[in-house]
Motif scaffolding. Structure first.
Motif, PDB file in Angstrom:
ATOM      1  N   TRP A   1      38.969  34.839  27.908  1.00 63.75           N
ATOM      2  CA  TRP A   1      38.511  33.505  27.480  1.00 63.75           C
ATOM      3  C   TRP A   1      39.101  33.128  26.125  1.00 63.75           C
ATOM      4  CZ3 TRP A   1      35.806  30.795  23.781  1.00 63.75           C
ATOM      5  CH2 TRP A   1      35.308  29.537  24.159  1.00 63.75           C
ATOM      6  N   SER A   2      39.171  34.089  25.232  1.00 57.92           N
ATOM      7  CA  SER A   2      39.717  33.823  23.900  1.00 57.92           C
ATOM      8  C   SER A   2      41.171  33.385  23.975  1.00 57.92           C
ATOM      9  CB  SER A   2      39.593  35.076  23.029  1.00 57.92           C
ATOM     10  OG  SER A   2      40.205  34.885  21.774  1.00 57.92           O
TER      11      SER A   2
ATOM     12  N   VAL B   1      28.422  27.134  32.358  1.00 59.73           N
ATOM     13  CA  VAL B   1      29.118  27.601  33.559  1.00 59.73           C
ATOM     14  C   VAL B   1      28.758  29.058  33.850  1.00 59.73           C
ATOM     15  CG1 VAL B   1      31.393  28.097  34.552  1.00 59.73           C
ATOM     16  CG2 VAL B   1      31.018  25.972  33.291  1.00 59.73           C
ATOM     17  N   THR B   2      28.707  29.889  32.815  1.00 60.92           N
ATOM     18  CA  THR B   2      28.364  31.299  33.008  1.00 60.92           C
ATOM     19  C   THR B   2      26.953  31.462  33.536  1.00 60.92           C
ATOM     20  OG1 THR B   2      29.825  31.835  31.158  1.00 60.92           O
ATOM     21  CG2 THR B   2      28.360  33.566  31.915  1.00 60.92           C
ATOM     22  N   ALA B   3      26.015  30.688  32.986  1.00 61.94           N
ATOM     23  CA  ALA B   3      24.629  30.754  33.454  1.00 61.94           C
ATOM     24  C   ALA B   3      24.531  30.359  34.925  1.00 61.94           C
ATOM     25  CB  ALA B   3      23.745  29.853  32.596  1.00 61.94           C
ATOM     26  N   LEU B   4      25.299  29.353  35.325  1.00 61.00           N
ATOM     27  CA  LEU B   4      25.266  28.905  36.717  1.00 61.00           C
ATOM     28  C   LEU B   4      25.895  29.933  37.652  1.00 61.00           C
ATOM     29  CD1 LEU B   4      26.218  25.150  36.193  1.00 61.00           C
ATOM     30  CD2 LEU B   4      23.973  26.042  36.851  1.00 61.00           C
ATOM     31  N   VAL B   5      27.003  30.524  37.223  1.00 61.82           N
ATOM     32  CA  VAL B   5      27.690  31.503  38.068  1.00 61.82           C
ATOM     33  C   VAL B   5      26.842  32.774  38.216  1.00 61.82           C
ATOM     34  CG1 VAL B   5      29.699  33.024  38.216  1.00 61.82           C
ATOM     35  CG2 VAL B   5      30.003  30.618  37.585  1.00 61.82           C
ATOM     36  N   LEU B   6      26.251  33.234  37.129  1.00 54.83           N
ATOM     37  CA  LEU B   6      25.436  34.452  37.178  1.00 54.83           C
ATOM     38  C   LEU B   6      24.113  34.252  37.886  1.00 54.83           C
ATOM     39  CD1 LEU B   6      25.908  35.981  33.615  1.00 54.83           C
ATOM     40  CD2 LEU B   6      26.440  37.101  35.766  1.00 54.83           C
TER      41      LEU B   6
ATOM     42  N   VAL C   1      36.994  29.861  36.689  1.00 51.00           N
ATOM     43  CA  VAL C   1      38.033  30.687  37.319  1.00 51.00           C
ATOM     44  C   VAL C   1      38.016  32.101  36.731  1.00 51.00           C
ATOM     45  CG1 VAL C   1      40.520  30.992  37.618  1.00 51.00           C
ATOM     46  CG2 VAL C   1      39.492  28.723  37.910  1.00 51.00           C
ATOM     47  N   LEU C   2      37.914  32.207  35.425  1.00 54.84           N
ATOM     48  CA  LEU C   2      37.904  33.529  34.782  1.00 54.84           C
ATOM     49  C   LEU C   2      36.688  34.349  35.210  1.00 54.84           C
ATOM     50  CD1 LEU C   2      39.049  32.645  31.145  1.00 54.84           C
ATOM     51  CD2 LEU C   2      40.411  33.660  32.978  1.00 54.84           C
ATOM     52  N   LEU C   3      35.544  33.706  35.293  1.00 55.98           N
ATOM     53  CA  LEU C   3      34.334  34.420  35.719  1.00 55.98           C
ATOM     54  C   LEU C   3      34.472  34.939  37.145  1.00 55.98           C
ATOM     55  CD1 LEU C   3      31.624  32.037  34.239  1.00 55.98           C
ATOM     56  CD2 LEU C   3      32.025  34.409  33.538  1.00 55.98           C
ATOM     57  N   LYS C   4      35.014  34.125  38.019  1.00 54.14           N
ATOM     58  CA  LYS C   4      35.206  34.557  39.410  1.00 54.14           C
ATOM     59  C   LYS C   4      36.202  35.708  39.494  1.00 54.14           C
ATOM     60  CE  LYS C   4      32.380  31.954  41.700  1.00 54.14           C
ATOM     61  NZ  LYS C   4      31.248  32.573  42.442  1.00 54.14           N
ATOM     62  N   LEU C   5      37.231  35.665  38.663  1.00 54.89           N
ATOM     63  CA  LEU C   5      38.214  36.736  38.639  1.00 54.89           C
ATOM     64  C   LEU C   5      37.576  38.053  38.185  1.00 54.89           C
ATOM     65  CD1 LEU C   5      41.185  37.661  38.829  1.00 54.89           C
ATOM     66  CD2 LEU C   5      41.459  36.938  36.452  1.00 54.89           C
TER      67      LEU C   5
END
Length: 462
Positions: free
Chosen positions: A189-190, A232-237, A429-433
């Motif tokens: 992410w950075s 987005v992270t809260a929704l994905v998790l 995309v990064l979270l899914k990866l």
């Protein structure tokens, strides 16, 4: 940091970017100047203030944010939450040194920096007998800007911003992400989200810089970026086990108050330091920061008091942080009266977003990273376009400076929009990866036992 922040699908010509940069200072420079043939001498006053500011911003993450977040989770997750902030500090320091700084502030293209400063190559080229000189950002381009501090200090100051931004995201997924996933996600992410946005907004050649949007210290790059990534992270998790049913109340609000207080003090380095000099603009940024934080604390407190009948400790500290967030893009562009308005608005709006909006939409933003940083950053970025006071950003090339207007408000909205879109899509995309490779979330049993033991093999014994 004062450079145009912003957004449009295609950049204007670089000549327009140069004109915009003449109107506002680059990444906080009080009086940007085109690069001369010889770099300027170091200004010891500016250098001293930037050394102090850098230390203050680092303090915002460790121990400030670490304690603020740790005080709001359950006892079984306190150490894990502290670990997240501390580990992110270590990880991003290395990432920024290796490639992050170069990608964000290397000359490169309007979209991304080059790797001329890979591993900080060349950063000490001008040091002789322990003395350094000022450096030119964007050297050799029409938009070059000169600095009166060593590049080593500029790199470190920017590093502290790169550190706190992903650490803020952790508040949204607290108590349920695997530590290994956190480490991998933070690195990706950075480099892929934070560094490009920083380049767009604060590099002399950044395409967003040519749009004329203004962002004094990181409303877009830091707070909206972190807030949207958190959502987005809260929704994905997904929600925490027991969300809406079990008691998820904070373990120790004393930690949170201490953390919020450290954040408040450190924010003077964040905002006043973004003047990149010991000057009047830094003084005004300090004043507006204090006023907005206090007003937002009062605004949240009064809104909560009116709604529930009791003002809470958690509420007033959250409100103050919301005010600090909202004033960040505006601090060096507005006067104290406008800071009062922005603070009061941020306190009330952030209270609504952290309570009513969150419950209405049903997402589990554990520590209100989106509700405070995302919403607060949006409020501040938009209102900066309304209240900007021209003389604070005036230069010889642009004596009028940037003045609040409907057109400036629209430009600010463009900056907000492009940040939301880029951050939201790429974060997803990064979270899914990461999820497909090593997995994002701890098991249900591990979550119920607590991350302190399951992720780190430690616990608080009091």
């Amino acid at each position: 940091m004062t450079t145009p922040s912003a957004c449009r699908a295609t950049p204007r010509p670089l000549a327009a970017a140069a004109a915009a940069l003449a109107a506002v200072s680059l990444a906080g420079l009080s009086t940007p100047a085109l690069a001369a043939d010889a770099p300027p001498a170091i200004d010891t006053g500016d250098t001293s203030w930037m050394l102090v500011s850098t230390a203050l911003v680092l303090m915002m993450t460790i121990p400030g944010l670490a304690l603020f977040y740790a005080g709001m989770v359950r006892r079984k997750n306190v150490l894990a939450t502290l670990m997240q902030s501390f580990a992110i500090c270590c990880i991003i320091t290395v990432v920024w040194m290796v490639a992050g700084y170069s990608l964000a502030f290397g000359t490169g293209t309007p979209y991304i920096g080059d790797l001329s400063r890979f591993m900080l190559n060349g950063i000490g080229a001008h040091i002789a007998k322990g003395a350094d000189i000022g450096f030119t950002m964007g050297a050799g381009t029409p938009n070059a800007v000169t600095m009166t501090i060593p590049e080593s200090i500029w790199m470190m100051f920017q590093m502290t911003f790169a550190i706190i931004t992903p650490a803020l995201i952790a508040g949204a997924f607290a108590e349920r992400m695997k530590f290994s996933a956190l480490c991998v996600f933070t690195v990706l992410w950075s480099l892929i989200v934070y560094a490009p946005v920083a380049h767009w907004v604060w590099s002399p050649l950044g395409w967003v810089a040519g749009l004329g949007a203004i962002d004094f210290a990181g409303g877009t790059v830091v707070h909206i970026n972190a807030g949207i990534a958190g959502l987005v992270t809260a929704l994905v998790l997904g929600k925490r086990v027991g969300y809406g049913q079990d008691d998820l109340s904070p373990f120790n609000l004393t930690y949170a108050v201490i953390g919020a207080s450290l954040l408040w003090v450190g924010w003077f380095g964040f905002n006043a330091g973004s003047a990149v000099g010991a000057n009047g603009r830094a003084g005004m940024a300090m004043a507006t920061t204090q006023i907005a934080a206090a007003a937002a604390g009062v605004g949240w407190m009064l809104a909560e008091w009116a709604r529930t009948g009791k003002p809470t400790v958690l509420g007033i500290i959250s409100g103050a942080v919301g005010g600090l967030v909202a004033i960040t893009p505006a601090a060096g562009f507005i006067l104290p009266g406008s800071a009062l308005i922005i603070g009061l608005a941020a306190g009330v709006i952030c209270y609504w977003s952290a309570t009513s909006l969150k419950h209405l939409l049903g997402y589990d933003d554990s520590l209100d990273a989106f509700g405070v940083h995302g919403i607060g950053g949006i409020v501040g970025a938009l209102l900066t376009g309304v209240f900007a006071y021209g003389p604070l950003s005036a230069t010889d090339a642009n004596p009028g400076g940037v003045v609040g207007s409907f057109a400036q408000f629209v430009t600010q909205a463009e900056a907000v929009g492009v940040t939301i879109v880029w951050c939201g899509i790429v974060t997803f995309v990064l979270l899914k990866l990461v999820d497909l490779t090593i997995g994002l979330r701890v098991s249900r049993d591990d979550e119920q036992e607590g991350l302190d033991m399951t992720q780190h093999g430690e616990r608080i014994n009091i």
